[in-house]
Design a protein around this motif. Structure first.
Motif, short mmCIF file in Angstrom:
data_model
loop_
_atom_site.label_atom_id
_atom_site.label_comp_id
_atom_site.label_asym_id
_atom_site.label_seq_id
_atom_site.Cartn_x
_atom_site.Cartn_y
_atom_site.Cartn_z
N PRO A 372 0.76 -1.43 0.00
CA PRO A 372 -0.10 0.00 0.02
C PRO A 372 0.81 1.11 0.03
N VAL A 373 0.20 2.20 -0.49
CA VAL A 373 0.98 3.64 -0.28
C VAL A 373 0.82 4.27 0.92
N ASP A 374 1.79 4.64 1.74
CA ASP A 374 1.63 5.24 3.09
C ASP A 374 2.53 6.33 3.10
N LEU A 375 1.93 7.60 3.15
CA LEU A 375 2.45 8.96 2.91
C LEU A 375 2.37 9.71 4.36
N THR A 376 3.46 10.13 4.95
CA THR A 376 3.53 10.94 5.90
C THR A 376 3.70 12.51 5.49
N LEU A 377 2.72 13.08 5.95
CA LEU A 377 2.61 14.66 5.22
C LEU A 377 2.56 15.64 6.28
N PRO A 378 3.55 16.35 6.75
CA PRO A 378 3.32 17.30 7.69
C PRO A 378 3.22 18.69 7.12
N HIS A 397 2.01 11.99 -7.12
CA HIS A 397 2.55 10.65 -7.09
C HIS A 397 1.70 9.70 -7.86
N SER A 398 2.21 8.87 -8.60
CA SER A 398 1.51 7.95 -9.38
C SER A 398 1.09 6.80 -8.73
N VAL A 399 -0.27 6.35 -8.45
CA VAL A 399 -0.65 5.32 -7.77
C VAL A 399 -1.70 4.36 -8.75
N PRO A 400 -1.46 3.29 -8.82
CA PRO A 400 -2.34 2.34 -9.81
C PRO A 400 -3.69 2.32 -8.90
N TYR A 455 -4.10 13.47 11.95
CA TYR A 455 -5.26 12.61 11.17
C TYR A 455 -4.82 11.82 10.21
N ASP A 456 -5.06 10.36 10.37
CA ASP A 456 -4.73 9.36 9.43
C ASP A 456 -6.04 9.21 8.67
N VAL A 457 -5.73 9.38 7.30
CA VAL A 457 -6.87 9.26 6.09
C VAL A 457 -6.65 8.18 5.30
N THR A 458 -7.70 7.31 5.01
CA THR A 458 -7.46 6.07 4.19
C THR A 458 -8.46 6.15 3.17
N PHE A 459 -8.24 5.46 2.01
CA PHE A 459 -8.91 5.20 0.92
C PHE A 459 -8.50 4.35 -0.13
N PRO A 460 -9.02 3.55 -1.02
CA PRO A 460 -8.58 2.77 -2.18
C PRO A 460 -8.67 3.73 -3.27
N MET A 461 -7.40 3.78 -3.99
CA MET A 461 -7.24 4.64 -4.93
C MET A 461 -8.34 4.22 -6.04
N PRO A 462 -8.84 5.39 -6.66
CA PRO A 462 -10.00 5.38 -7.52
C PRO A 462 -9.32 5.23 -8.93
N ASP A 463 -10.09 5.14 -9.91
CA ASP A 463 -9.81 5.31 -11.27
C ASP A 463 -9.17 6.56 -11.77
N GLY A 464 -9.82 7.68 -11.09
CA GLY A 464 -9.44 8.89 -11.77
C GLY A 464 -8.50 9.48 -10.47
N ARG A 474 -4.29 25.50 -3.65
CA ARG A 474 -4.16 24.53 -4.47
C ARG A 474 -2.50 24.16 -4.79
N GLU A 475 -1.73 25.36 -4.60
CA GLU A 475 -0.22 25.00 -4.52
C GLU A 475 0.21 24.35 -3.32
N ALA A 476 -0.24 24.51 -2.21
CA ALA A 476 0.12 23.89 -0.91
C ALA A 476 -0.68 22.52 -0.81
N GLY A 477 -0.57 21.66 -1.83
CA GLY A 477 -1.39 20.51 -1.86
C GLY A 477 -0.54 19.23 -2.25
N LEU A 478 -1.44 18.15 -2.59
CA LEU A 478 -0.76 16.76 -2.96
C LEU A 478 -1.68 16.24 -4.07
N TRP A 479 -1.06 15.75 -5.07
CA TRP A 479 -1.83 15.16 -5.98
C TRP A 479 -1.40 13.71 -6.50
N LEU A 480 -2.67 13.11 -6.39
CA LEU A 480 -2.54 11.57 -6.72
C LEU A 480 -2.95 10.98 -7.91
N ARG A 481 -2.55 10.40 -8.88
CA ARG A 481 -3.24 10.05 -9.90
C ARG A 481 -2.86 8.77 -10.62
N PRO A 482 -3.83 7.89 -11.24
CA PRO A 482 -3.21 6.69 -11.55
C PRO A 482 -2.25 7.01 -13.10
#
Length: 663
Positions: A372-378, A397-400, A455-464, A474-482
């Motif tokens: 699994p993808v486990d990211l620590t984000l201070p 990050h690229s996440v299947p 906070y620990d937040v979990t989810f299965p990576m969606p198709d989008g 939006r500049e101070a953020g994180l992007w996950l995409r398949p």
């Protein structure tokens, strides 16, 4: 309306009352009788309206109105009644065409009501809670001084100048003599009351409060003996780290280079990770931080001697010195570390990092393919820029699709951050390192992350794609995409308008080890602003029960006690409350019990006007800091100590510079 809005409304009504009474006094002095009559009527109506706002606030808690009920309203009520009686009849007569409405007694009484109104407001902002005999004497003296000076200005001592005794000199001399005696006596009373009140206000408090429990034990143990030791658990290992505190130039994600204070030249410092059963050993070295440094393990219940509070659990680590921390990795979850010496400066400059302990079975499972993808984000602010620190500083990050994702969100700042996860439903599975019971699926909500909170937040990576947005920026953020997915920004809407998750109603209730009625010690902490002694100097401080550090009494507990805190915020600022060495169970907020999952926190936001009830079992002996984690507030006086019965410290620096640098 919320309590905060009622507090603001009451302040506004009080200011309006001050303005009305002063307007009445000025117009009466100018012999503008009609305007003066209108101003007096307005002042009386506003004073009556103030009674209503105070009555409503009294229903929210005595802490919000004590000085208003016992001092402010009685003063203005008595002075206002005198003003109506002495000035009112002349003004009414003037309105009917008889005279100009002016009288010396009327002018003095109206101005005295104005002085009483403004003094009551000053007491609220300068003295706060609790109302003391010293504050009462000083306030009454202030009103009395104003009345005497006004009378002296209106009625000069020369009898003939005032038209007294021009034809009967002996009688005039007697009048003048009586006036002088009155002014001298009144002046002496005012000076005596003011001096006594001021002196009483700065008397030291008792050093310890017991919260209704029993007194002190004869058994003595030093915090220097409460250290972590021993080998790791079977199957565990020793996780050794060396952190060197030094000044360095670091590069922000924007490319800007800034001067920072760092651990090992990095901001945040090196990530410390361990598996349950390991032993964590960290050697802290100070290369060139002139004020000194320590390491505090925020939210991690280490033995007291490892807590990193200078002047309480250890000496400060000066330039060229070092200190070794050892403690077992027996508390799974998301935590962080930071300096606890002059931390209002050190943390802002970059002296912080992350600490994550994972379950052993999870670590063994991670050895398999498709981890699994486990990211620590201070989240931190450096040089005025809010940064979300991901792996290697990456913001994408690229996440299947289908991959389990866990985001560990940590707020290292002194103010809360608003976090929004867009593009997927998710669950908040842990708060401050402690798992929630059956957390439900969430979508389109904002997460308020308190200062110091996690906070620990979990989810299965969606198709989008998925976007994590901080403070609607939006500049101070994180992007996950398949792999090969669409631009993640296309999935982010207006995050500022989303409702906020209420953790006290989230998840499913479960059994808890104690309830509110089980507590055998109870401490109330009223958070406010006011004049108090801080580190031996008078200051406009952030106060607890009207006092600033180190003048706030220690809270005495015994091992095994169930301890309840009532935390009241009278101020107009948020106070993230943090007790070292213990998680607290949230019982209620504003009198409404928690109805969701049992919520264990080590840092909870007490917003303006809120009242929190929390409790914990005293199972970690020591002397522990208990303070606001808005670190400038702590530096300005809002911190105290929770002390176990029989525990002492050889590092006590409870006055002067040692106390100031304790946080």
């Amino acid at each position: 309306m919320t309590t905060q809005l009622w507090i603001v409304l009451d302040h506004g009504v009080a200011l309006l009352g001050v303005a009305a009474w002063f307007a009445a006094g000025v117009t009466l002095s100018l012999r503008r009788s009609r305007l003066a009559l209108a101003a007096v009527v307005t002042a009386v109506l506003v004073t009556l309206a103030r009674v209503v706002t105070v009555a409503v606030l009294a229903g929210r808690g005595w802490w919000f109105v004590q000085e208003k009920v016992l001092l402010g309203l009685p003063m203005v009520g008595a002075a206002g009644t005198a003003a109506v009686l002495l000035a009112g009849r002349h003004l009414i007569a003037a309105a009917r065409g008889r005279g100009d409405g002016w009288s010396a007694s009327g002018v003095v009484s109206v101005f005295t009501a104005a002085y009483a109104a403004v003094t009551g407001l000053v007491v609220t902002f300068v003295a706060g809670y609790p109302l003391t005999v010293g504050t009462t004497l000083a306030a009454i003296a202030l009103v009395g001084a104003g009345a005497l000076l006004t009378a002296r200005a209106l009625v000069p001592p020369a009898g003939t100048a005032a038209g007294v005794g021009a034809d009967r000199p002996s009688e005039g001399r007697r009048v003048i003599s009586r006036r002088r005696l009155l002014w001298r006596t009144g002046g002496a009373v005012v000076v005596t009351a003011a001096g006594t009140g001021t002196g009483l206000s700065f008397l030291p408090a008792e050093p310890v409060t017991t919260g209704g429990g029993h007194g002190r034990s004869r058994t003595v143990v030093s915090v220097a003996d409460l250290r972590g030791a021993g080998p790791p658990a079977p199957g565990g290992t020793v996780r050794q780290h060396t952190l060197t505190a030094s000044k360095a130039t670091v590069r922000l994600p924007s490319g800007q280079e800034v001067e920072a204070w760092t651990y090992n030249g990095e901001v945040p410092g090196p990530a410390i990770t361990a598996t349950a059963g390991d032993l964590i050993e960290v050697r802290l070295r100070n290369a060139d931080i002139d004020d000194g440094v320590t390491l505090h393990w925020h939210g991690y219940d280490v033995p007291c001697g490892e807590d990193g509070a200078p002047g309480v659990t250890q000496p400060v680590v000066e330039p060229g010195a070092d200190f070794v921390y050892r403690f077992p990795a027996d508390q799974v979850g998301t935590y962080w570390y930071h300096t606890h010496h002059a931390s209002h400066v050190g943390v802002r400059m970059g002296l912080h990092g992350t600490l994550v302990v994972t379950p052993r079975e999870a670590r063994e499972a991670d050895a398999r393919p498709a981890r699994p993808v486990d990211l620590t984000l201070p989240v931190y602010t450096l040089a005025g820029t809010v940064v979300l620190a991901g792996v290697d500083g990456r913001t994408e990050h690229s996440v299947p699709p289908g991959t389990p994702v866990r985001l560990r969100l940590i707020n290292t700042d002194s103010d809360p951050h608003r976090i929004v996860l867009a593009g997927t439903p998710f669950r908040v599975v842990a708060v401050d390192g402690r798992d929630l019971n059956e957390p439900g699926e969430l979508r389109d909500v904002g997460l308020r992350l308190p200062a110091g909170g996690r906070y620990d937040v979990t989810f299965p990576m969606p198709d989008g794609s998925v976007a994590l947005v901080v403070d609607a920026d939006r500049e101070a953020g994180l992007w996950l995409r398949p792999p090969g997915g669409a631009n993640p920004e296309t999935r982010v809407g207006d995050t500022a308008t989303l409702p906020e998750l209420d953790l006290l109603r989230y998840g499913v209730p479960a059994a808890v080890p104690f309830r509110q009625g089980d507590a055998n010690r109870h401490f109330t902490m009223v958070l406010d602003r006011g004049v108090a002694m801080v580190d031996g100097r008078p200051a406009y401080a952030q106060t607890v029960n009207g006092r600033g550090h180190p003048g706030i009494p220690d809270q005495l507990v015994a091992e095994g006690d169930v301890v309840r805190f009532t935390v009241v915020n009278r101020s107009l600022e948020t106070h993230p409350w943090h007790l070292h060495g213990h998680p607290v169970l949230v019982l209620s907020r504003d009198g409404v019990p928690s109805t969701g999952s049992p919520l264990w926190m080590d840092t909870f936001d007490v917003r303006p006007g809120e009242v929190w009830e929390v409790a914990f079992r005293a199972t970690n002996p020591g002397i522990w800091m208990n303070h606001c984690h808005n670190l400038p507030h702590a530096h300005q006086g809002m911190m105290l100590r929770l002390r176990y019965d029989g525990v002492t410290t050889p590092f006590d620096r409870s006055t002067g510079e040692g106390a100031r640098h304790g946080h």
